[in-house]
Design an enzyme around this catalytic site. Structure first.
Site, PDB file in Angstrom:
ATOM      1  N   HIS A 252       0.831  -1.208   0.000  1.00 18.88           N
ATOM      2  CA  HIS A 252       0.000   0.000   0.000  1.00 18.88           C
ATOM      3  C   HIS A 252       0.861   1.252   0.000  1.00 18.88           C
ATOM      4  O   HIS A 252       1.916   1.297   0.643  1.00 18.88           O
ATOM      5  CB  HIS A 252      -0.969   0.002   1.185  1.00 18.88           C
ATOM      6  N   GLU A 298      -4.813   1.132   2.696  1.00 17.64           N
ATOM      7  CA  GLU A 298      -4.714   0.105   3.744  1.00 17.64           C
ATOM      8  C   GLU A 298      -4.912   0.712   5.123  1.00 17.64           C
ATOM      9  O   GLU A 298      -5.572   0.132   5.979  1.00 17.64           O
ATOM     10  CB  GLU A 298      -3.349  -0.587   3.657  1.00 17.64           C
ATOM     11  N   GLU A 325       4.599  -5.955   3.894  1.00 18.66           N
ATOM     12  CA  GLU A 325       4.276  -4.940   4.897  1.00 18.66           C
ATOM     13  C   GLU A 325       5.532  -4.506   5.648  1.00 18.66           C
ATOM     14  O   GLU A 325       6.601  -5.114   5.507  1.00 18.66           O
ATOM     15  CB  GLU A 325       3.255  -5.481   5.904  1.00 18.66           C
TER      16      GLU A 325
END
Length: 948
Positions: A252, A298, A325
């Protein structure tokens, strides 16, 4: 000179050779006076039963004197226990420390970054393949996190990020086309055209969609709505034969409030850009296409991933996902969630594996207050892998998440692993046969290689390990007794509980979290008492009727029994992370069998002791792997305690974690503690207690929980209530550490006394960041007097009108198409929300909702407290909801509270000003005066109540 026999010497010196123990074992000679010589021994020769000392009597004609003649036995065994207690302990502890140093190096070493002066693709001279470049990744990360800055969904920076990524992707597409054309024009030595392998088909989409979903987090139900949510999608494919099956790589580009997001999540975005650069200029993958999702939302609770997997046409081709992430800034990334065996096995191809099913099991418990887009994909029945950077998460979601704080080699580590993984799954994995499962054991071995196998195979291996433990008992190698079997788990309990005394003391004197500034400090602060407690149990249960050696052997046997029982229990519960306990059980049984053979070879069949070398065998694997995992445990948990709420007993949590680690770092220490008798054990305990007192006293004088790189998290909300006319500054913190000193600084700054407000009693105070608001207690300052004192508008300064009356274009809720059916008792209405120049609206109300227009089920059939969070793309100015609820009559209106967030203030020194008031600077003043040890998450909100 004449030698005296043992009997004669005993008569002259009856106390010198007194043997108080009923039996002796070989290592008892290290610390005790030698026993008497056997009656049949030759006093004039070195006796094999007394290799260290020989007693003689010398006479000068007048008075004979007794002397000790020391002879040295040359041993071929380099692990012969040293003669002194200190030497034996120093050697063994030195071995354990060496293992800790080795584990540290293996755990934290990162690959060397690859870079080039011109940013061009590098080619490996050995393989001819393009190399992953950290330099290229950092160029993207720095631009996103520093040039653009805070990329909050719905802000101008959000729009700027989209344009930047699209331009980068278009440049990559053109570069791939140029490289393809160049290769086609290349000729060989005979001037024949060389036809290279086909490059992948390069496709780009931009998605903008609306939708809704339910997001349950931390026991709270949140209804999510999103409008104009944006995703950027790239597909690399070998053609129609690959298009039907795809692996999704997701990261993201948006950031949360208060953070420029270099690692979370600009780093994975930069990695994906670099992967596209490399993969678009090499032969197309043979089996599956790769879809790169540059996810636009996100941090707004996973709206963009939901939008893609539910709305985009490519969703039907996605068979597996690799989610990237970041919540830390250093160290290797970890595979911490996985639910498909083929995908887990694919991870074994990465060059720097770092993974453990322990993290998978821990995350599944919900103890870790975090989540990723992986959750959304799994809910849509996808399988895959979730990888995250997690070390040094002190900077996670703070203003310090910058490129300069990201460790060198980290992008290289993540990038090379993800590249190898993408190539393998694209070329080899049959994604049509993927099935979701949690019955897989996986872990890396010291970062050197990766192991995975089914839970069924694990259980069979555990049965074999249990059989080995039974075999050790059968041959006499393992000799547990009720006392030893009881003492080992009691030592574990003591190690877990005793450090809480230190925790309670720190909290009682108002000095919690003195250990917070470094991940290893809890071991120093709580460790000595944990070690003293577990050794105290051993001292109390030390059997003085038998030799030290038998105490050792029985305790080591008790350790094996404990591991085996725990392994059996975890296996019956089908816990995948039971592999860790199984490893300990296996090594302990092997060590006992080794000890049995070694003692039998040197001392015959009387096996009633533990050979010194056995401790090295027993501790080698356990300590090395235990410390290796321990680094991950403390790296994860210690920074996490700074963001889990003001009421969390974090000192007690770390006390228990430390006690657990002290026990499991090298359990054979429990047996080793008996080696030199109860007196030495008692002195060791006293030394540890003194060390604990010294650590606390010194720590209280020199340690502070926070510093510039380990900051305290403070949340600031400037809330303007247009219904009540109040203009309030809410100040809250996210951990139980010291805080009120900062509040007093703010009181002096704004010249107003703060009022405490409990989060439990005022749950709507922080609706703007619900459900995280449940962790926050607030101090509230009325900013109206401050604004009136500092405004340049004389009329405003002297007016008694609420400051909020000057707010223009405030967010509004409007009811349309209202109707009531007296037969059913149902009231219907259409709700329209308008919020120009505001983002992230939160609407809360209580009602018995029967139906609504959101494409998600109503969560309750009864009266329920609803919280609806809405996020939208840039210049999204409203949303619409049709609602039907049970009412008592046509005038039973719906009481709703609407909170909307200002777009200004995110990383820039600006704040919305009241019309005609001049420079207000409520938040601007606060940000500029921020102490170095504090990181601020700050924003402005407007809240209004409506009866619709």
């Amino acid at each position: 000179m004449a030698s005296l026999g043992g009997a004669a010497l005993k008569q002259r010196h009856p106390t010198f050779l007194r043997d108080e123990s009923p039996s002796r074992t070989p290592h008892d000679l290290d610390t005790l006076s030698p026993p008497p010589l056997p009656a049949n021994a030759n006093p004039n020769t070195n006796n094999k039963h007394h290799p260290y000392q020989q007693l003689t009597v010398e006479s000068n004609g007048r008075n004979p004197r007794t002397t000790t003649k020391t002879t040295t036995r040359i041993s071929k065994d380099p692990f012969q226990s040293p003669r002194s207690t200190f030497g034996a302990c120093a050697l063994y502890l030195g071995f354990l420390i060496s293992l800790a140093i080795l584990a540290f190096r293996l755990h934290y070493t990162l690959p060397s970054p690859v870079s080039s002066t011109d940013g061009a693709l590098l080619v490996d001279p050995l393989t001819g393949q393009r190399q992953f470049s950290e330099e290229n990744v950092r160029r993207v990360v720095k631009h996103l996190s520093e040039d653009i800055g805070y990329r909050i969904v719905g802000t101008e920076q959000d729009q700027e990020t989209q344009m930047y990524l699209l331009s980068e992707i278009q440049a990559l597409k053109e570069q791939a086309e140029q490289e393809g054309a160049r290769r086609l024009s290349t000729t060989d030595s005979e001037d024949n055209a060389v036809v290279p392998a086909a490059f992948p088909k390069f496709e780009v989409w931009t998605q903008k969609d609306d939708g809704a979903h339910q997001f349950d987090f931390m026991s709270k139900v949140v209804m999510k709505m999103y409008t104009n949510m944006t995703n950027i999608i790239v597909r690399l494919s070998c053609g129609p034969q690959c298009d039907e099956n795809a692996i999704l790589l997701n990261a993201h580009y948006d950031t949360t409030l208060g953070s420029p997001g270099a690692v979370d999540d600009a780093l994975p975005i930069g990695v994906m850009v670099e992967l596209i650069r490399i993969l678009s200029q090499r032969s197309a993958l043979k089996k599956n296409s790769l879809i790169f999702l540059f996810n636009g939302g996100e941090e707004s609770l996973q709206d963009a991933s939901h939008s893609f997997i539910n709305n985009h046409p490519l969703r039907e081709y996605v068979k597996a996902v690799i989610n990237l992430e970041g919540c830390g800034t250093t160290g290797p990334e970890i595979l911490f969630q996985a639910n498909s065996r083929p995908m887990i096995e694919a991870y074994s191809r990465v060059p720097y594996p770092h993974a453990t099913v322990l993290a998978n099991d821990l995350f599944a418990t919900g103890v870790l207050l975090s989540d990723t887009d992986y959750r959304i994909f799994v809910q849509e029945n996808l399988t895959g892998l979730d990888l995250a950077v997690y070390k040094n998460s002190y900077l996670y979601h703070t203003h310090l998440d910058l490129d300069r704080n990201m460790e060198q080699g980290l992008p290289q580590h993540l990038g090379e692993n993800t590249l190898a993984l993408a190539i393998y799954v694209g070329d080899n994995v049959d994604v049509t046969q993927l099935e979701e499962t949690s019955s897989v054991v996986f872990f890396d071995v010291l970062g050197l290689f990766f192991v995975s196998y089914s839970l069924g195979a694990a259980i069979w291996s555990h049965i074999a390990i249990g059989a080995l433990a039974v075999f050790a008992v059968a041959i006499g190698a393992c000799r547990p007794t009720m006392r030893s079997v009881f003492s080992v788990p009691l030592s574990l309990v003591a190690a877990l509980l005793a450090p809480n005394l230190t925790a309670l003391f720190l909290r009682a004197i108002g000095r919690p979290m003195i250990w917070f500034s470094h991940e290893w400090l809890p071991l120093v602060v709580f460790g000595p008492l944990g070690a003293a407690a577990m050794l105290t149990v051993q001292w109390l249960l030390h059997d003085k009727t038998i030799s030290n050696g038998e105490n050792e052997l029985r305790t080591l046997s008790g350790i094996t029994v404990l591991y085996t029982i725990l392994m059996a229990a975890a296996s019956m519960a089908r816990i995948a992370s039971s592999y860790f306990i199984a490893l300990y059980s296996l090594v302990s049984s092997v060590a006992l069998i080794f000890n049995h053979r070694r003692i039998a070879q040197t001392h015959g069949s009387n096996i009633s002791t533990v050979d010194y070398l056995t401790y090295f065998v027993a501790s080698g694997v356990q300590t090395l792997y235990g410390i290796y995992l321990g680094f991950s445990l403390f790296d994860l948990i210690v920074p996490l305690t700074g963001r889990i709420g003001v009421t969390a007993p974090v000192d007690n949590v770390m006390a228990v974690v430390t006690g657990f680690s002290v026990f499991f770092v090298s359990p054979p220490l429990l047996a080793f503690s008996h080696r030199f008798g109860s007196m030495v054990l008692k002195k060791t305990i006293l030394c540890l207690l003194l060390a604990q007192v010294a650590v606390v006293l010194v720590g209280l004088s020199v340690l502070s929980p926070y510093d510039i790189l380990h900051p305290k998290r403070v949340f600031i909300q400037h809330l303007r209530n247009t219904t009540s006319g109040e203009s309030l500054l809410y100040v809250a913190h996210a951990d139980p550490g010291p805080f009120y000193d900062y509040v007093t600084e703010l009181e002096a700054m704004y010249q107003i006394k703060a009022t405490f407000r409990s989060g439990l009693d005022n749950p709507g105070d922080w609706n703007s960041i619900y459900p995280f608001s449940q962790f926050l207690d607030s101090y509230v300052l009325d900013t109206t007097p401050y604004i009136r004192r500092h405004t340049s508008n004389t009329t405003l300064a002297q007016s008694s009108e609420p400051l909020t009356s000057l707010i223009h274009d405030a967010p509004r809720l409007i009811a349309e198409n209202v109707s009531y059916d007296p037969k059913t008792g149902l009231r219907k209405l259409s709700i329209l929300c308008t919020h120009p120049n505001y983002i992230w609206t939160v609407t809360s109300f209580d009602a018995e909702v029967v139906s609504w227009s959101m494409d998600v089920d109503v969560p309750s059939k009864d009266r329920f407290h609803y919280v609806i969070r809405s996020a939208g793309g840039y210049r999204g100015e409203g949303w619409h909801l049709d609602l039907e609820y049970r009412a008592t009559g046509p005038d039973d209106r719906l009481h709703m509270e609407l909170t909307a967030m200002e777009t200004e203030g995110f990383g820039k020194d600006v704040e919305r000003e009241l019309e005609g008031s001049g420079d207000i600077g409520v938040i601007r003043r606060l940000v500029k005066a921020r102490p170095e040890y504090i990181t601020l998450t700050y924003f402005s909100c407007v809240v209004t109540h409506f009866d619709l």
